[in-house]
Design a protein around this motif. Sequence first.
Motif, PDB file in Angstrom:
ATOM      1  N   ALA A  39       8.432   0.591   2.651  1.00  0.00           N
ATOM      2  CA  ALA A  39       7.403   1.197   1.795  1.00  0.00           C
ATOM      3  C   ALA A  39       6.034   1.083   2.461  1.00  0.00           C
ATOM      4  O   ALA A  39       5.779   0.175   3.250  1.00  0.00           O
ATOM      5  N   ILE A  40       5.158   2.013   2.125  1.00  0.00           N
ATOM      6  CA  ILE A  40       3.771   2.009   2.606  1.00  0.00           C
ATOM      7  C   ILE A  40       2.932   1.260   1.580  1.00  0.00           C
ATOM      8  O   ILE A  40       3.032   1.523   0.379  1.00  0.00           O
ATOM      9  N   LEU A  41       2.090   0.338   2.044  1.00  0.00           N
ATOM     10  CA  LEU A  41       1.222  -0.446   1.170  1.00  0.00           C
ATOM     11  C   LEU A  41      -0.221  -0.001   1.381  1.00  0.00           C
ATOM     12  O   LEU A  41      -0.741  -0.093   2.494  1.00  0.00           O
ATOM     13  N   VAL A  42      -0.844   0.495   0.315  1.00  0.00           N
ATOM     14  CA  VAL A  42      -2.196   1.052   0.404  1.00  0.00           C
ATOM     15  C   VAL A  42      -3.152   0.274  -0.492  1.00  0.00           C
ATOM     16  O   VAL A  42      -2.916   0.123  -1.689  1.00  0.00           O
ATOM     17  N   ASP A  43      -4.237  -0.196   0.112  1.00  0.00           N
ATOM     18  CA  ASP A  43      -5.323  -0.871  -0.602  1.00  0.00           C
ATOM     19  C   ASP A  43      -6.412   0.172  -0.842  1.00  0.00           C
ATOM     20  O   ASP A  43      -7.038   0.648   0.092  1.00  0.00           O
ATOM     21  N   MET A  44      -6.621   0.553  -2.088  1.00  0.00           N
ATOM     22  CA  MET A  44      -7.602   1.586  -2.407  1.00  0.00           C
ATOM     23  C   MET A  44      -8.966   1.014  -2.774  1.00  0.00           C
ATOM     24  O   MET A  44      -9.842   1.740  -3.222  1.00  0.00           O
TER      25      MET A  44
END
Length: 93
Positions: free
Chosen positions: A17-22
């Motif tokens: 999975a891709i982990l994105v910190d927004m």
Amino acid sequence: MRRINKEKASKLLTKGAILVDMRSPVAYRDGHIAGSQNLPLKNFTNLLMKTDRKKSIIVYGESFEDKDLSHGCNYAEQLGFTEVFVTDYETLK
């Protein structure tokens, strides 16, 4: 968009999975989850255009009330991503 806990996030991350910190770049610099990409909303949409729609995406922000977080997740779902998960920074720490 489904809320996710730390254990489920860990399992998805081991499966690619891709982990994105927004959060803001300053918040990211001051502390982030290892392996995450710092992509505020406008940069997040660019990532989505280049990503396989079958890929799981975990997005996190300061809190669930963060409007960019909900906008980003909704946009991903509109583009056809079916595995979009959301959490907050404190849950993943």
